[in-house]
Design a protein around this motif. Structure first.
Motif, PDB file in Angstrom:
ATOM      1  N   ILE A  85       8.583   9.396  -6.916  1.00 56.25           N
ATOM      2  CA  ILE A  85       8.906   8.756  -5.635  1.00 56.25           C
ATOM      3  C   ILE A  85       7.820   9.044  -4.600  1.00 56.25           C
ATOM      4  N   CYS A  86       7.313  10.288  -4.575  1.00 57.93           N
ATOM      5  CA  CYS A  86       6.218  10.623  -3.653  1.00 57.93           C
ATOM      6  C   CYS A  86       4.983   9.770  -3.933  1.00 57.93           C
ATOM      7  N   LEU A  87       4.674   9.581  -5.210  1.00 61.11           N
ATOM      8  CA  LEU A  87       3.515   8.757  -5.572  1.00 61.11           C
ATOM      9  C   LEU A  87       3.720   7.310  -5.144  1.00 61.11           C
ATOM     10  N   ILE A  88       4.917   6.774  -5.370  1.00 63.48           N
ATOM     11  CA  ILE A  88       5.190   5.369  -5.031  1.00 63.48           C
ATOM     12  C   ILE A  88       5.143   5.150  -3.523  1.00 63.48           C
ATOM     13  N   LEU A 180       1.405  13.924   3.924  1.00 64.25           N
ATOM     14  CA  LEU A 180       2.643  14.623   3.572  1.00 64.25           C
ATOM     15  C   LEU A 180       2.951  14.489   2.090  1.00 64.25           C
ATOM     16  N   PHE A 181       2.806  13.276   1.545  1.00 65.26           N
ATOM     17  CA  PHE A 181       3.088  13.069   0.126  1.00 65.26           C
ATOM     18  C   PHE A 181       2.039  13.745  -0.756  1.00 65.26           C
ATOM     19  N   ALA A 233      -0.971  13.924  -6.623  1.00 63.10           N
ATOM     20  CA  ALA A 233      -1.696  14.358  -5.425  1.00 63.10           C
ATOM     21  C   ALA A 233      -3.164  13.930  -5.475  1.00 63.10           C
ATOM     22  N   MET A 234      -3.790  14.018  -6.645  1.00 67.04           N
ATOM     23  CA  MET A 234      -5.206  13.634  -6.764  1.00 67.04           C
ATOM     24  C   MET A 234      -5.388  12.138  -6.529  1.00 67.04           C
ATOM     25  N   ILE A 235      -4.474  11.324  -7.043  1.00 66.14           N
ATOM     26  CA  ILE A 235      -4.568   9.876  -6.828  1.00 66.14           C
ATOM     27  C   ILE A 235      -4.469   9.549  -5.343  1.00 66.14           C
TER      28      ILE A 235
END
Length: 269
Positions: A85-88, A180-181, A233-235
Motif C-alpha cells: 500500500i505504501c508503494l502504491i 513519508l512513504f 523505498a528504493m523505487i
C-alpha cells in the motif's frame, strides 16, 4: 484531486486482484500438495521419486510474476500488504507530481519575448493578456507583477517575490507524503521481520528443539518483509530525487526569468 482519486482506485483494484489471484493459486497449490501426499501414501514407494522429479521443472516454467506473488504470500499478507500500500500510494503521488511539474514547465525565454513585444505594441494590458493565456506558475507570477505596474516598480518587485514564493510552495506539494512513504516502507518491513523472528522463536520453543527446518523457514519468512520494504523505498527514492531535481530546475528558471522580466519593465517604464 479527482485524477489522484481515480489513480488510487485503479491501483487498489489491481492490488486486490493480484492478492486474490495469489491466494487462490496458493490454495490450489495446497490442495494439490495434499492430494499428492495422499497418493504417495497409497502408492508404492518407488513412485515417489518420479513425482518429486517433476517439481523443479514445473517451478522453472513460472515467470517473475508468479515468483513475486509466491514470495508475497510467504512473507505474510498482514505485513506485506501495508508495504505494498505504501508503494502504491507513493507511486500515485509521484505520478501526480510528474504531471503537475511537466505542465508547470514553460519556455521562459519565449514567454519573455512575448511579454516584451506586448509591452511595446499594446502596453500593460496586452502583456497581461499574454500571461493569462499562458499556463504555468511563471506566467502567473508575471501577471501579478503586471497587475501592480501602476503602483511602481517597488510594488511589482514585492509582488513577484511574494507570489513567487507561493508558486514555489505549490511545486513542492505532496512531496512530504512521498518522503513519508519512503520512510514507512522499510520501517514496516523491519517491524514485520522482528515480529516474524519472535514467531520463529516461539515455534522453536513449542517444538522443544532447534530444528534447521524451523529456523530457516521462520527466518526466511521474516526477512521477506524487509526485502520488499527496502525495494519499495528504493523505487520511491529514485522518483523522489527526480522530482526534486525537476523542482530545482523550474525554480532556478523562474528566478532568472523574473530578473529579466524586471529589466523589461524598467526599459518600458
Amino acid at each position: 484531486m479527482k485524477k489522484l482519486i481515480a489513480l488510487l482506485t485503479v491501483f487498489g483494484f489491481l492490488t486486490f486482484g493480484i492478492a486474490n489471484n495469489a491466494f487462490a493459486q496458493d490454495s490450489k497449490k495446497s490442495d494439490k500438495t495434499t492430494e499428492q501426499t495422499t497418493d504417495s501414501v497409497q502408492a508404492p514407494a518407488e513412485a515417489a521419486p518420479a513425482e518429486l522429479a517433476t517439481d523443479p521443472d514445473e517451478a522453472e516454467n513460472h515467470g517473475l510474476h508468479y515468483v513475486l506473488k509466491d514470495k508475497f504470500i510467504q512473507g505474510g499478507a498482514v505485513w506485506m500488504t501495508p508495504v505494498l500500500i505504501c508503494l502504491i500510494l507513493g507511486l500515485a503521488f509521484v505520478i501526480e507530481r510528474i504531471f503537475y511539474l511537466n505542465l508547470s514547465s514553460v519556455n521562459s525565454k519565449k514567454l519573455l519575448n512575448k511579454v516584451e513585444d506586448a509591452m511595446k505594441n499594446g502596453g500593460v494590458e496586452k502583456a497581461k493578456e499574454v500571461c493569462r493565456d499562458t499556463k504555468g506558475p511563471l506566467a502567473a507570477v508575471f501577471y501579478q507583477g503586471l497587475d501592480r505596474y501602476d503602483e511602481g516598480l517597488d510594488s511589482v518587485e514585492k509582488a513577484l517575490t511574494s507570489y513567487g514564493g507561493v508558486q514555489m510552495a505549490n511545486l513542492e506539494t505532496n512531496m512530504t507524503w512521498i518522503s513519508l512513504f519512503i520512510a514507512l516502507s522499510p520501517s514496516l518491513g523491519f517491524l514485520g521481520t522482528v515480529i516474524g523472528m519472535v514467531q520463529a522463536f516461539d515455534d522453536i520453543e513449542r517444538a522443544g528443539d532447534i530444528s534447521p527446518t524451523i529456523v530457516a523457514g521462520g527466518m526466511k519468512t521474516a526477512l521477506l518483509t524487509t526485502v520488499f520494504g527496502l525495494i519499495s523505498a528504493m523505487i520511491l527514492q529514485v522518483f523522489y530525487n527526480y522530482l526534486l531535481t525537476k523542482i530545482d530546475s523550474i525554480v532556478n528558471d523562474m528566478e532568472d526569468a523574473t530578473i529579466s522580466f524586471m529589466d523589461i519593465l524598467v526599459k518600458n517604464k
